[in-house]
Design a protein around this motif. Sequence first.
Motif, mmCIF file in Angstrom:
data_model
loop_
_atom_site.group_PDB
_atom_site.id
_atom_site.type_symbol
_atom_site.label_atom_id
_atom_site.label_comp_id
_atom_site.label_asym_id
_atom_site.label_seq_id
_atom_site.Cartn_x
_atom_site.Cartn_y
_atom_site.Cartn_z
ATOM 1 N N PHE A 1 0.790 -1.116 -0.039
ATOM 2 C CA PHE A 1 0.042 0.101 -0.055
ATOM 3 C C PHE A 1 0.701 1.343 -0.099
ATOM 4 O O PHE A 1 0.269 2.345 0.145
ATOM 5 C CB PHE A 1 -1.112 -0.105 1.446
ATOM 6 N N GLN A 2 1.961 1.294 -0.422
ATOM 7 C CA GLN A 2 3.075 2.359 -0.322
ATOM 8 C C GLN A 2 3.050 2.878 -1.665
ATOM 9 O O GLN A 2 3.782 2.104 -2.445
ATOM 10 C CB GLN A 2 4.341 1.998 0.237
ATOM 11 N N ALA A 3 2.938 4.145 -1.995
ATOM 12 C CA ALA A 3 3.170 4.837 -3.140
ATOM 13 C C ALA A 3 4.938 4.914 -3.057
ATOM 14 O O ALA A 3 5.507 4.977 -2.410
ATOM 15 C CB ALA A 3 2.656 6.191 -2.853
ATOM 16 N N GLY A 4 5.169 4.919 -4.436
ATOM 17 C CA GLY A 4 6.591 5.020 -4.735
ATOM 18 C C GLY A 4 7.194 3.527 -4.763
ATOM 19 O O GLY A 4 8.374 3.575 -5.143
ATOM 20 N N ARG A 5 6.615 2.509 -4.391
ATOM 21 C CA ARG A 5 7.141 1.183 -4.303
ATOM 22 C C ARG A 5 6.589 0.424 -5.701
ATOM 23 O O ARG A 5 5.481 0.151 -5.803
ATOM 24 C CB ARG A 5 6.817 0.306 -3.014
ATOM 25 N N HIS A 6 7.624 0.092 -6.512
ATOM 26 C CA HIS A 6 7.197 -0.220 -7.941
ATOM 27 C C HIS A 6 6.819 -1.932 -7.849
ATOM 28 O O HIS A 6 7.795 -2.783 -7.929
ATOM 29 C CB HIS A 6 8.146 -0.228 -9.002
ATOM 30 N N LEU A 7 5.595 -2.002 -7.494
ATOM 31 C CA LEU A 7 5.225 -3.630 -6.986
ATOM 32 C C LEU A 7 4.489 -4.242 -8.457
ATOM 33 O O LEU A 7 3.795 -5.224 -8.094
ATOM 34 C CB LEU A 7 4.542 -3.590 -5.808
ATOM 35 N N THR A 8 4.512 -3.494 -9.338
ATOM 36 C CA THR A 8 3.865 -3.952 -10.621
ATOM 37 C C THR A 8 4.167 -5.360 -10.816
ATOM 38 O O THR A 8 5.274 -5.727 -11.008
ATOM 39 C CB THR A 8 3.830 -3.227 -11.762
ATOM 40 N N LYS A 9 3.046 -6.120 -11.033
ATOM 41 C CA LYS A 9 3.425 -7.618 -11.533
ATOM 42 C C LYS A 9 2.313 -8.248 -12.208
ATOM 43 O O LYS A 9 1.097 -7.973 -12.002
ATOM 44 C CB LYS A 9 3.342 -8.471 -10.247
ATOM 45 N N PRO A 10 2.653 -8.775 -13.480
ATOM 46 C CA PRO A 10 1.711 -9.292 -14.191
ATOM 47 C C PRO A 10 0.945 -10.480 -13.689
ATOM 48 O O PRO A 10 1.262 -11.350 -12.811
ATOM 49 C CB PRO A 10 2.539 -9.845 -15.410
ATOM 50 N N GLY A 11 -0.431 -10.453 -14.205
ATOM 51 C CA GLY A 11 -1.436 -11.644 -13.592
ATOM 52 C C GLY A 11 -0.684 -12.902 -14.180
ATOM 53 O O GLY A 11 0.258 -13.065 -14.660
ATOM 54 N N THR A 12 -1.730 -13.888 -13.804
ATOM 55 C CA THR A 12 -1.232 -15.238 -14.055
ATOM 56 C C THR A 12 -1.310 -15.651 -15.575
ATOM 57 O O THR A 12 -0.684 -16.666 -16.093
ATOM 58 C CB THR A 12 -2.428 -16.360 -13.404
ATOM 59 N N GLU A 13 -2.040 -14.825 -16.328
ATOM 60 C CA GLU A 13 -2.184 -14.770 -17.837
ATOM 61 C C GLU A 13 -1.596 -13.655 -18.281
ATOM 62 O O GLU A 13 -2.120 -13.213 -19.547
ATOM 63 C CB GLU A 13 -3.480 -15.175 -18.183
ATOM 64 N N LYS A 14 -0.539 -12.923 -17.710
ATOM 65 C CA LYS A 14 0.171 -11.951 -18.291
ATOM 66 C C LYS A 14 -0.686 -10.759 -18.347
ATOM 67 O O LYS A 14 -0.311 -9.416 -19.017
ATOM 68 C CB LYS A 14 0.666 -12.187 -19.615
ATOM 69 N N GLU A 15 -1.617 -10.439 -17.355
ATOM 70 C CA GLU A 15 -2.464 -9.213 -17.285
ATOM 71 C C GLU A 15 -1.525 -8.323 -16.712
ATOM 72 O O GLU A 15 -0.966 -8.376 -15.756
ATOM 73 C CB GLU A 15 -3.707 -9.531 -16.675
ATOM 74 N N PRO A 16 -1.381 -7.025 -17.169
ATOM 75 C CA PRO A 16 -0.693 -6.094 -16.900
ATOM 76 C C PRO A 16 -1.333 -5.270 -15.497
ATOM 77 O O PRO A 16 -2.315 -5.537 -15.361
ATOM 78 C CB PRO A 16 -0.784 -4.851 -17.758
ATOM 79 N N GLY A 17 -0.313 -5.029 -14.690
ATOM 80 C CA GLY A 17 -0.771 -4.294 -13.437
ATOM 81 C C GLY A 17 0.242 -3.040 -13.145
ATOM 82 O O GLY A 17 1.261 -2.976 -13.912
ATOM 83 N N ASN A 18 -0.272 -2.110 -12.398
ATOM 84 C CA ASN A 18 0.581 -0.816 -12.004
ATOM 85 C C ASN A 18 0.670 -0.381 -10.551
ATOM 86 O O ASN A 18 1.534 0.422 -10.344
ATOM 87 C CB ASN A 18 0.019 0.305 -12.801
ATOM 88 N N GLY A 19 0.034 -1.421 -9.874
ATOM 89 C CA GLY A 19 0.226 -1.107 -8.386
ATOM 90 C C GLY A 19 -0.638 0.200 -7.643
ATOM 91 O O GLY A 19 -0.721 0.383 -6.428
ATOM 92 N N LEU A 20 -1.148 0.951 -8.773
ATOM 93 C CA LEU A 20 -1.982 2.105 -8.176
ATOM 94 C C LEU A 20 -3.250 1.703 -7.346
ATOM 95 O O LEU A 20 -3.675 2.331 -6.817
ATOM 96 C CB LEU A 20 -2.095 3.108 -9.392
ATOM 97 N N GLY A 21 -3.905 0.804 -8.064
ATOM 98 C CA GLY A 21 -5.155 0.104 -7.296
ATOM 99 C C GLY A 21 -4.933 0.163 -5.985
ATOM 100 O O GLY A 21 -6.135 0.557 -5.392
ATOM 101 N N LEU A 22 -4.074 -0.690 -5.433
ATOM 102 C CA LEU A 22 -4.244 -0.755 -4.127
ATOM 103 C C LEU A 22 -3.783 0.353 -3.060
ATOM 104 O O LEU A 22 -4.241 0.535 -2.017
ATOM 105 C CB LEU A 22 -3.081 -1.843 -3.770
ATOM 106 N N ILE A 23 -3.073 1.370 -3.646
ATOM 107 C CA ILE A 23 -2.787 2.536 -3.077
ATOM 108 C C ILE A 23 -4.195 3.509 -2.956
ATOM 109 O O ILE A 23 -4.482 4.025 -2.143
ATOM 110 C CB ILE A 23 -1.768 3.332 -4.068
#
Length: 360
Positions: A303-325
Amino acid sequence: MEELAKYKQIFDHSLDVMIVTDGEKGEIIDVNQACYDILGYQPDDLIGKHYSYLFPGKDDFLINDLQMYGDVVSFRNIQKADGKLCPMDLTINVLEYGTAKVVLTTLRDVTERIEAEQKIRKYAEELRNLIITKDKFFSIISHDLKNLFSALLSFADILITEFDEMDDGEKTFMVTEIGKVSKDSYQLLDNLLQWARAQTGNLEYSPEEVNFCELVDENISIFQTIATNKKIELISFCDSTRKVYCDINLVKTVLRNLISNAIKFSHRGGKVTVATEDKNGNLIVRINDNGIGMDQKTMNNLFQAGRHLTKPGTEKEPGNGLGLILVKEFVEKNGGEIWVDSNPGEGSTFSFSIPSDKSE
């Protein structure tokens, strides 16, 4: 005598503590009323005692400082009558008193100044960290946006330049991919705009009573097609009669992001559940999946802004980490808390609370 009386009156009525010490022996020979008002000492408590009585652990600083520098302006913690220490600015002067020398020490209580300085330092550090965090955060977001639009433009360019050579299957694939990237870009932009509104204080909080199960069902229906395509079962175990007092838009955003993440990180053929329970009068909402899970280090930084935790889903779905923040911001804006339980390979459970109190 008249001159002495005039200075005695100034001495007695000074708002600062004033202490007169024998210049040779270091014994206190006079104190003013402020000594009692601020430090709690009556004249008899101090007169005749060595000046070091007020300066624990600093027996010789006054004489040494005077000998080295003459008149001294300093800062010390002074011991009050109740044993507590009081931060004070000291002005120390050597005066001629007839044929003898005396030391006049003026002490000013600077407790409020010290507290203000500590607050300023704390706020400055928080501001510095916030600026660093936001710089990192926007760097991450700009990187993710650029990647999404690069993919979108690439697919569109191929479709435009090679349209006549493509068969129907290839055209369908390209249009489908453009649709996916467009949706991901829209979700990222929508989250970013809502987060920005929250940071600038322009995000309104308008709570009202609502059937929570209806909110869950509405959001499950939004993701039903995506879940079906991935053969993931979406199930609600919510009390159909339970009502909550919350901001509908904030809670919808929270549910959308958590359900979307649960699907994204679940394996094909998995299951995602949304369940509720009452605890201490509050509603606890749990979104569970049996997907890839995560380790403790990842959970600590979720939940920390500035930590790049983007990780693709199980079928390579893109993520950016912003949603949880954004989720954390909105849960707290609604007066609740959020936490996560997970183990690698065993799925994750995101839980958040909705207070029952109807307070804004």
